[in-house]
Every structure is written in structure tokens, then in C-alpha cells.
Scaffold this active site. Sequence first.
Site, PDB file in Angstrom:
ATOM      1  N   ARG A 177      -3.187  -2.518  21.035  1.00 37.87           N
ATOM      2  CA  ARG A 177      -3.692  -1.183  21.389  1.00 37.87           C
ATOM      3  C   ARG A 177      -3.226  -0.135  20.392  1.00 37.87           C
ATOM      4  NH1 ARG A 177      -7.395  -3.844  24.025  1.00 37.87           N
ATOM      5  NH2 ARG A 177      -6.604  -4.917  25.864  1.00 37.87           N
ATOM      6  N   ASN A 219       4.620  -7.491  25.686  1.00 36.75           N
ATOM      7  CA  ASN A 219       4.219  -8.903  25.651  1.00 36.75           C
ATOM      8  C   ASN A 219       5.047  -9.563  24.557  1.00 36.75           C
ATOM      9  OD1 ASN A 219       2.216  -8.612  27.668  1.00 36.75           O
ATOM     10  ND2 ASN A 219       0.782  -7.822  26.157  1.00 36.75           N
ATOM     11  N   LYS A 296       8.587  -6.797  30.909  1.00 31.85           N
ATOM     12  CA  LYS A 296       7.303  -6.996  31.590  1.00 31.85           C
ATOM     13  C   LYS A 296       7.347  -8.397  32.173  1.00 31.85           C
ATOM     14  CE  LYS A 296       2.292  -7.243  30.773  1.00 31.85           C
ATOM     15  NZ  LYS A 296       1.207  -7.045  29.770  1.00 31.85           N
ATOM     16  N   GLU A 300      -0.001 -10.154  33.948  1.00 30.39           N
ATOM     17  CA  GLU A 300      -0.912 -10.599  32.890  1.00 30.39           C
ATOM     18  C   GLU A 300      -0.434 -11.886  32.220  1.00 30.39           C
ATOM     19  OE1 GLU A 300      -3.024  -6.496  31.469  1.00 30.39           O
ATOM     20  OE2 GLU A 300      -1.113  -6.960  30.523  1.00 30.39           O
ATOM     21  N   LYS A 368       3.545   3.302  35.573  1.00 32.24           N
ATOM     22  CA  LYS A 368       2.464   3.988  34.869  1.00 32.24           C
ATOM     23  C   LYS A 368       2.012   5.208  35.667  1.00 32.24           C
ATOM     24  CE  LYS A 368       0.579   0.111  32.215  1.00 32.24           C
ATOM     25  NZ  LYS A 368      -0.639  -0.615  31.805  1.00 32.24           N
ATOM     26  N   ASP A 373      -4.531   1.340  35.139  1.00 34.55           N
ATOM     27  CA  ASP A 373      -4.087   1.005  33.778  1.00 34.55           C
ATOM     28  C   ASP A 373      -4.543   2.058  32.782  1.00 34.55           C
ATOM     29  OD1 ASP A 373      -3.113  -0.286  31.552  1.00 34.55           O
ATOM     30  OD2 ASP A 373      -4.691  -1.790  31.469  1.00 34.55           O
ATOM     31  N   GLU A 395       5.698   6.097  32.750  1.00 36.72           N
ATOM     32  CA  GLU A 395       5.129   5.483  31.559  1.00 36.72           C
ATOM     33  C   GLU A 395       3.750   6.086  31.312  1.00 36.72           C
ATOM     34  OE1 GLU A 395       3.644   1.110  29.840  1.00 36.72           O
ATOM     35  OE2 GLU A 395       5.044   1.199  31.531  1.00 36.72           O
ATOM     36  N   GLU A 401      -5.952   3.578  24.411  1.00 38.98           N
ATOM     37  CA  GLU A 401      -6.611   2.301  24.667  1.00 38.98           C
ATOM     38  C   GLU A 401      -7.958   2.463  25.360  1.00 38.98           C
ATOM     39  OE1 GLU A 401      -5.819  -1.722  27.360  1.00 38.98           O
ATOM     40  OE2 GLU A 401      -4.199  -0.264  27.055  1.00 38.98           O
ATOM     41  N   HIS A 529     -12.337   2.068  34.816  1.00 40.65           N
ATOM     42  CA  HIS A 529     -12.349   0.733  34.229  1.00 40.65           C
ATOM     43  C   HIS A 529     -13.781   0.249  33.954  1.00 40.65           C
ATOM     44  CE1 HIS A 529     -10.718  -3.142  33.116  1.00 40.65           C
ATOM     45  NE2 HIS A 529      -9.504  -2.754  33.437  1.00 40.65           N
ATOM     46  N   TRP A 551     -10.301  -7.880  36.326  1.00 44.72           N
ATOM     47  CA  TRP A 551     -10.451  -7.581  34.898  1.00 44.72           C
ATOM     48  C   TRP A 551     -11.902  -7.230  34.571  1.00 44.72           C
ATOM     49  CZ3 TRP A 551      -7.264 -12.108  32.280  1.00 44.72           C
ATOM     50  CH2 TRP A 551      -5.889 -11.848  32.465  1.00 44.72           C
TER      51      TRP A 551
END
Length: 708
Positions: A177, A219, A296, A300, A368, A373, A395, A401, A529, A551
Site C-alpha cells: 500500500r 505482515n 498483527k 488475514e 483502526k 479498513d 491507527e 490505499e 468497500h 473481501w
Amino acid sequence: MCVLAGLALAPAAKAEDGHDLWLRYRPVEGPARAPYAAAGTAVAPTARTPTLSIAHAELERGLSGLLGAAPMVAEAGSRDGVILIGTPATSPAIAGLALPMKDAGDEGYLIRTVSIDGKQTTVIAANREVGVLYGVFRYLSLIQTRQPVDRLAIASAPKVGLRMLNHWDNLDRTVERGYAGQSIWDWWKLPDHADPRYAEYARANASLGINGTVLNNVNSKSLSLTAPWIAKAGALADVFRPYGIKVYLSARFSSPIEIGGLKTADPRDPAVKAFWKAKADEIYKVIPDFGGFLVKANSEGQPGPQDYGATHVDGANMLADAIGGRGVVIWRAFVYSHEQPDDRAKQGFSEFKPFDGHFRDNVVIQVKNGAIDFQPREPFHPLFGAMPKSNLGMEFQITKEYLGFATHLAYLGPMYEETLRADTLVKGKGSTVAKVIDGSLDGRKLTVMAGVANIGMDRNWSGSHFDQANWYAFGRLAWDPEASTRDIAADWARLTFSNDQRFVTPVVDMMMVSRETLVDYMTPLGLHHQMGRSHHYGPGPWVKGGERADWTSVYYAKAGADGVGFDRTAKGSNAVAQYAPPVGACFANLKCVDEKDLLWFHHLSWDYKLKSGQTLWDGLVTRYSRGVAGVDAMGETWADMSPYVDAERHGQVSNFLKIQRNEAQWWRDASVAYFQTFSRRPLPAGEKAPPLSLEAYEAMSFPYAPGI
């Protein structure tokens, strides 16, 4: 346009590439220079510690650029205009002033105009040296923005303790991102070569009071915690330390297996606990002021304690015990359960609320701003205000993104402010998210605000000139979550481009509506989204299928012949119940909920009447078109600003606005084409039909979109 009347008086701007950010220190010209020269022409000698040396050098650099000549060293008998910087411990002169330093704390500062031996003296004082550095940047910004500095009485201290950037940077220098080129961390050459850009990075962050940076992607790879990579992180820590910045590392929860030779990462296993204790000790030997771990877990596909039947508390507290009083563990609340949820917006609350009060004192739950997201608009996350016995951190995403990457002009200050000023009502009116974050609502001492960084190797750091404003605004709000983002935008515009009010007023007005413009052409009325799959570039309201329903875009819009929107009332997922009763009741009530959040909480008929009198369908279409018109207006405003901005930067922004205009139209047309297949209603009068078929929009493919 009326702004054209004074263009002939605007000074010609010299070419710039944006690398100097808001620290340009361009000369104060004409009669305006005299008062500043009188106030700051001589700098008193300073103790030469690493941090104070940087502060002294910054003061000299700034005054040289702004006033056109290097400041003199103040000697006995110097004339007025002396600047004295330091702490009571490093400067007997400051100690002798007996300034009220208590409220400055460890990182705050005082800037005072006083008389010493009959001479006008500007004193920049703090309890710790990093506060002096912050004060120097503040003093120079006053001159940069042409504010008076002859009678100063400024006291400032950060309201949030840990003010951090989270870099989603990978070890191969790609940035998840990220839209500003490669990672600035050249891991291959570290630890032996420290690129000069690292110090520039630290300087820019120190100018905002940012005091922490997570170097690697959430990640994460276990390799980051091996000895060679710890040494690389240590080299960066050495560069950052004099600027008051600590380094943190994202820790992969399965590291005991991958680099420790164990067969499990169960946080309750004694061997796993021993591995993490030894790993923490190893890191602190190399980086004595290591900030701690960001984690994390169980999200995911990332490993976590739930893989072993353990809880987030088990995992976070195990790491917190390994670190002890030396640092913190920041545990992200962005989680997915293994099972398909009835509403992903509920998961963070459902998994963390039951554990309020169970986490160690050096654990922060990083939440967040919204429950999905980083969408263009989300209601505030229901965890804010719901965990008074735990440390909660904010956050935000600085990189964009879901907001047009680097080529869409979207000043995110109003989005941050919208969240921070939202009232949780958990302790009555005034229980704002900002008060949760700064700890004042629940008496929490360990406080955090983190931003996912938008920084890369591009010369202008952030991919576009206006994206610098989001980095700047984040830093300012981390220092004071209750600050006005309009005032912040005005400061940024002055520091970055021009102090001419003919520039500042229209550009700040443009910045303040830019995010709302983006919401209009992307996700109006609470839609969310609706972006393309995976890369999140461009419209994709038709996205369905795949590994997880949550998703996909259709999961959130739930468009059908009966209407559109996600029902989160008691008749639907009942996500409203996760908020304080009066907040949840308002969200659930069509007469109370703000229309900006309408389809976030309600599934409504295409013929539902909006407050404007329009039907939902007509209102949706007109908002999409209003967003396109908003980009046209920004383009017109920016075109008029050419006399105040150098051609290089003006040209890039102009080109990006053209991209944004085309993509806003694409968003509008593709979204209208898709939703009209369900509404089966004509377009409102004057609205043009999409030029392509829905199938044509669906067939567009972008396998190499940046940031994946």
C-alpha cells in the site's frame, strides 16, 4: 475569476521538487524581514550534546535561509536579538530564569521573550533536550508563516505519549500500500552504510514531534528478528536517536518455529516464553532504547495465539513479559475470525471487549479509526470508549490505499478530525475519541497514535506534493488530537508553497473539501468497500466470490431490487449495539443518523426519501456527479495558483488533478451502471448515462497496480 486581479503582484516562484517538505526556509523578503532580524540575529553558545547540536544546527540553518545570513554567535556585549536554547541542566542561564517547566513534561517546551542583562532574548527551553529540538522547529515555523516573534509566551507539550509511523515496508524494498516508490530502508547496504536520507527522514519527523517508527510491515517476516537484521535496525536507531525517535519492529508470531527451532508458538508454552525473552534481550543489547513490538495476529492469514486455542491476552501478555519495563507491545485489533462473520464490522469489538482489563500495563491495543479498513468514510470504531481498563491506541492510514493512491488530491485532516471529535458518549457528552486516545477520559498513561506511512524513495517523499499534507497533519494531530485541521492545512500551505493570502485562502478551502469530494465520487451516503479486488484501485461494486465473502464489494452494498445498504440495526447484524446506547440508538434511527452514514447502518429502498426530497437512487447518482464536479472545481482553483507556485510542482499537481478527474468520472459511470441494474430507475434529469456497458467496466484489469 476574482483571484486574477492581483496576479501581477505575485512574485515569480523558483523551481522546486518537493524534497524540502515544509522545511524550506525560503527568505523573508522586503520590509517583513526587519522584525525577524531584530529578534533573532545571534545564537547563544549551546552545550554540544548530539541532540542539542542538531537543534543548534537547525536554528542556524533556518535563520540563514529565512534571514539571508548566518546568525552570529552571541558574545558578551552582543546587541539585542539573542536566542538562547537548552535545558536547565545544560544551560546555567536558563536554570537561572526559573521558568515554569513542570507542565512541559519530558517532551514539551517553552518559548519566551525575556530580558537578560538588558537584552531582548528569545528563550527556547525544555526539561529534556528533545523538547528543545521541538521548540526550535516551532520557533522557525513562526517565522516561516510570518507570525510575530518579538513577544512570545508559548508553552506546548504533547497530549499523546507515543506518536508513531508504521511502515508497511518489506525486506525486498517493496511497500505494501505504498505509492511513493521503493522503501527508504536500503536493507542490503545496512548496517554499514547509512543513507543520508535517513537523517532527513528523522529531521522531518522531529519537526512534527513524531517519536517512533515501526520499520517493517505488519505482515512481517521472522527474518527481521534475526541477528543480521537486528544489526540493520540498530544502525537506523543510531541515526534516529538524537532526533528523539525510537525504532520498533513488527514481530511475526510464529517466529519461535521459523527461527527458533521450536515445534510450537503457543504463548503458554515455557519454551516459547523463553524464546521471546531471549529475543528481546538480544535486541536490547543492540538497541538499548528499542521501543517494542507491533503485532498483527490472527488476521488475514497471519499466525497468532488463536492457532493454539489461546487468546489475544495470552499472546500480548507473553510478549509484554518478555519485554518487561523496557518497552511496549502494540497489539493490533484489526482481526478476522476463522469463521465467516455475520458482519465483519463487529469482529474487533467482539474479540477484544471481553478482555478489557486483562492486558499488561505495557500493552496497547491499536485500533483502526473505523471498524472495516481505512475506508474513505467510516463511523468511529466501537472499541473507542468500550475498553476503559485497557490502553487503546489510534491507527490512522496516511497512505491512501482506498483513497485514490497518490494521484487523487485528498487532504485527510478532516477525516482524522471527524473521528477524533466523534463523541462516544460513554461518560456523557464530551467523551470524544480524542479523549480516549490522549488518555484523559479513562486516566490512561500509556497513549499511542500511529499512522501507516506514505513515505518512499520518490524525491517528494510521498508520491505527490499534496500527500505531504497528510503526513504533516498526522504529526500535528498526534501532538494535539484536538487541533483544528483547517489551521493545520493553512500552516502546511504556507510552509510548503506560499504565505500569500491570495494563495492560502483558496488552497485551504480546496483542501478542506477534497476528502468529501472523493467520498462523493467513490462511496456516497455510507457505501463502503466498493473498490477493485486486491489492488483496491478503481471502482468494483460488482466484486463477488473468492476466499471470503467479506473481501467482496457485494457483501457490503447488498444491492438488490429491494434497495441497497448494510442493515446494522437490531433487525440486521445489530452492530449498533456495540456503541454506547445513545450513539447506537441514533445510528439505528433514520430520523437521527447523519446521511453521510446512512447506508453503513441501513438497507433502504431505492425510493427512500432523503432530507433533500430526492429519492435514494436520485441522491446517490447526483452525489456521484457532485464528486466529479468537485474535482473540476479543484482543477480550476489550482490553475489560478500558478503565479504562486514554481512550475515543476504546479505542473505535477495539475497533471494529477487531470488523472483524478478522469478516474472520478470512471467511478461515477461504473458505479451508476452497476447499481442501475438493481434500481431499474431512470437517471435524474440532466444526468448523463455511462458511456460504456457494465460488462466493459467489469472487464477492466489492473494486474500491476502499485502497492500490492
